[in-house]
Design a protein around this motif. Structure first.
Motif, short mmCIF file in Angstrom:
data_model
loop_
_atom_site.label_atom_id
_atom_site.label_comp_id
_atom_site.label_asym_id
_atom_site.label_seq_id
_atom_site.Cartn_x
_atom_site.Cartn_y
_atom_site.Cartn_z
N THR A 135 0.84 -1.20 0.00
CA THR A 135 0.00 0.00 0.00
C THR A 135 0.87 1.25 0.00
OG1 THR A 135 -1.67 -1.21 1.25
CG2 THR A 135 -1.89 1.18 1.18
N GLY A 136 2.03 1.15 0.64
CA GLY A 136 3.05 2.19 0.61
C GLY A 136 4.38 1.58 0.26
N LEU A 137 5.46 2.31 0.51
CA LEU A 137 6.81 1.79 0.29
C LEU A 137 7.60 1.92 1.58
CD1 LEU A 137 9.02 0.69 -1.65
CD2 LEU A 137 9.72 3.09 -1.97
N GLY A 138 8.07 0.80 2.09
CA GLY A 138 8.87 0.81 3.31
C GLY A 138 10.31 0.44 3.03
N GLU A 139 11.21 1.00 3.83
CA GLU A 139 12.63 0.68 3.73
C GLU A 139 13.21 0.61 5.13
OE1 GLU A 139 13.37 2.98 -0.56
OE2 GLU A 139 14.56 3.56 1.20
N VAL A 187 5.30 6.24 -6.46
CA VAL A 187 5.54 5.46 -7.68
C VAL A 187 5.60 3.97 -7.37
CG1 VAL A 187 7.10 5.13 -9.64
CG2 VAL A 187 6.79 7.41 -8.67
N LEU A 188 6.28 3.62 -6.28
CA LEU A 188 6.49 2.21 -5.92
C LEU A 188 5.53 1.80 -4.80
CD1 LEU A 188 10.39 1.99 -5.98
CD2 LEU A 188 8.77 1.19 -7.70
N SER A 189 4.30 1.52 -5.19
CA SER A 189 3.25 1.09 -4.28
C SER A 189 2.07 0.68 -5.15
CB SER A 189 2.84 2.22 -3.33
OG SER A 189 2.34 3.33 -4.06
N GLY A 190 1.03 0.14 -4.53
CA GLY A 190 -0.17 -0.17 -5.30
C GLY A 190 -0.73 1.07 -5.98
N PRO A 191 -0.97 2.15 -5.21
CA PRO A 191 -1.41 3.40 -5.85
C PRO A 191 -0.39 3.92 -6.85
CG PRO A 191 -1.85 3.47 -3.50
CD PRO A 191 -1.03 2.24 -3.73
N GLY A 192 0.89 3.68 -6.60
CA GLY A 192 1.92 4.13 -7.53
C GLY A 192 1.82 3.46 -8.89
N LEU A 193 1.48 2.17 -8.90
CA LEU A 193 1.29 1.48 -10.18
C LEU A 193 0.14 2.11 -10.96
CD1 LEU A 193 1.98 -0.82 -12.13
CD2 LEU A 193 0.47 -2.30 -10.80
N VAL A 194 -0.91 2.52 -10.26
CA VAL A 194 -2.02 3.21 -10.92
C VAL A 194 -1.56 4.56 -11.46
CG1 VAL A 194 -4.33 4.18 -10.62
CG2 VAL A 194 -3.73 2.03 -9.50
N ASP A 214 -10.42 -2.85 -11.21
CA ASP A 214 -10.31 -2.16 -9.92
C ASP A 214 -8.86 -2.02 -9.50
OD1 ASP A 214 -10.88 -1.00 -7.52
OD2 ASP A 214 -11.39 -2.87 -6.51
N GLY A 215 -8.19 -0.98 -9.98
CA GLY A 215 -6.91 -0.59 -9.47
C GLY A 215 -5.74 -1.50 -9.76
N PRO A 216 -4.74 -1.48 -8.85
CA PRO A 216 -3.46 -2.15 -9.13
C PRO A 216 -3.57 -3.65 -9.35
CG PRO A 216 -3.61 -1.42 -6.83
CD PRO A 216 -4.73 -0.78 -7.56
N ALA A 217 -4.48 -4.32 -8.66
CA ALA A 217 -4.61 -5.77 -8.85
C ALA A 217 -5.02 -6.10 -10.28
CB ALA A 217 -5.61 -6.35 -7.86
N ALA A 218 -5.94 -5.33 -10.83
CA ALA A 218 -6.40 -5.57 -12.19
C ALA A 218 -5.30 -5.25 -13.20
CB ALA A 218 -7.64 -4.74 -12.48
N ILE A 219 -4.55 -4.16 -12.96
CA ILE A 219 -3.44 -3.81 -13.85
C ILE A 219 -2.39 -4.91 -13.85
CG2 ILE A 219 -1.57 -2.17 -14.26
CD1 ILE A 219 -3.39 0.00 -13.02
N THR A 220 -2.07 -5.40 -12.65
CA THR A 220 -1.06 -6.46 -12.52
C THR A 220 -1.51 -7.73 -13.23
OG1 THR A 220 -0.30 -5.58 -10.40
CG2 THR A 220 0.19 -7.89 -10.87
N ALA A 221 -2.76 -8.12 -13.02
CA ALA A 221 -3.28 -9.34 -13.65
C ALA A 221 -3.23 -9.22 -15.17
CB ALA A 221 -4.70 -9.61 -13.17
N ALA A 222 -3.64 -8.06 -15.71
CA ALA A 222 -3.63 -7.86 -17.16
C ALA A 222 -2.21 -7.88 -17.70
CB ALA A 222 -4.32 -6.55 -17.50
#
Length: 321
Positions: A135-139, A187-194, A214-222
């Motif tokens: 959901t975010g980017l952690g380091e 940029v590097l998160s689920g919302p970032g992919l959108v 619906d968002g990043p999951a659908a983009i990833t699957a496609a």
């Protein structure tokens, strides 16, 4: 018994552990984070159901932990260790940044639950790094003190996004118009992919399929199915930037002992992470390419590693008195 939690912007997972069995939960439950008013409500329901006899609790939370208090980055929650401790009958409660918890748990992950992106030179001592997009980017980092790794938190995911190519410069300009400050998390998160998908559609003119879903999951699957050229392009760019930032983190921490890629996204896009683009971007650091070639990079496939890390931290604090 230890009550431990892994709290992210999308889901919250709670578990109970025996002090002598830190990676075998006695009970486990997952909740939708945004459906609850706060962590205390989730904890209260879990404890009422399980009725454990607790010695301590530890929660890894996505956000900066300061003096036992955290305002979560991607949730409207404030979590305080003293308030939670009082609700749990006075047991000690420890709060960690979620990536610090993950870093504390990676040493418990068996080799069978790690996927290699860059073999590097295995077995070297020195610092290590953890990066995790979800959901975010952690380091976070693991500092080598000469005998063991000591995990520490950071908020590096909110550092400025540094574009490397003309396309990424255009992406930065596009996001600045809509967001103001552009961090790597944007940029590097689920919302970032959108965000990347929308940039390719609106600025570069890629054709969008009739229904994005619906968002990043659908983009990833496609993208993984190869059904949508714009989705493929979005995931390709995402993976390249992910590799570049992992390389940045490895250089900043001098992570000779390796980089661990965690979070919810990496296991889901493993075929893309292993096709060479991530590694190429990771190594693309000019004079330090050979240095990074020796750094092992592995994806953490175990989804409960942050829970293990929280349990490990709580057990260590109890043992130390």
């Amino acid at each position: 018994m230890l009550l431990c939690g892994d709290i992210g912007g999308t889901k919250t997972t709670l578990a109970l552990f025996a002090v002598d069995r830190l990676h075998e939960p006695l009970a486990l439950a997952t909740y939708a984070s945004r459906e609850a008013p706060g962590l205390d409500a989730i904890v209260a329901g879990f404890v009422a159901r399980e009725r454990p006899r607790l010695e301590a609790a530890c929660f890894g939370i996505a956000g900066p932990v300061l003096d036992g208090r955290v305002e979560t980055t991607n949730l409207p929650w404030v979590v305080e260790s003293t308030a939670l401790g009082a609700e749990l009958g006075g047991v000690p409660v420890y709060l960690l940044n979620d990536l610090e918890a993950l870093a504390n748990g990676v040493g418990l992950v068996p080799e069978t639950r790690l996927a290699t992106l860059n073999a590097g030179v295995p077995g070297r001592t020195g610092n290590a790094a953890v990066i995790a997009a979800g959901t975010g980017l952690g380091e976070a980092g693991l500092a080598w003190d000469g005998e063991r790794h000591v995990p520490f938190a950071s908020e590096g995911g909110h550092a400025d996004f540094a574009p490397r190519t003309e396309q990424e410069i255009a992406l930065l300009r596009h996001l600045r118009q809509h967001l103001g400050h552009v961090s790597y998390e944007r940029v590097l998160s689920g919302p970032g992919l959108v965000h990347i998908f929308d940039f390719l559609r609106d600025v570069e003119g890629h054709a969008e399929p009739p229904a994005r879903g619906d968002g990043p999951a659908a983009i990833t699957a496609a993208a993984l199915a190869g059904h949508s050229p714009i989705a493929v392009a979005a995931l390709d760019l995402f993976v390249s930037i992910y590799g570049a930032e992992a390389g940045n983190l490895a250089l900043k921490l001098k992570a000779t002992a390796g980089v661990y890629v965690g979070g919810g996204i990496a296991p889901k896009i493993l075929p893309k992470l292993t096709d060479g683009a991530f590694r190429a971007a990771f190594l693309d650091k000019g004079r330090f390419a050979s240095f990074l070639a020796d750094v092992p990079v592995r994806v953490v496939l175990e989804e409960h590693v942050a829970l293990w890390g929280a349990a490990r931290h709580a057990a260590a604090r109890l043992a130390a008195g």
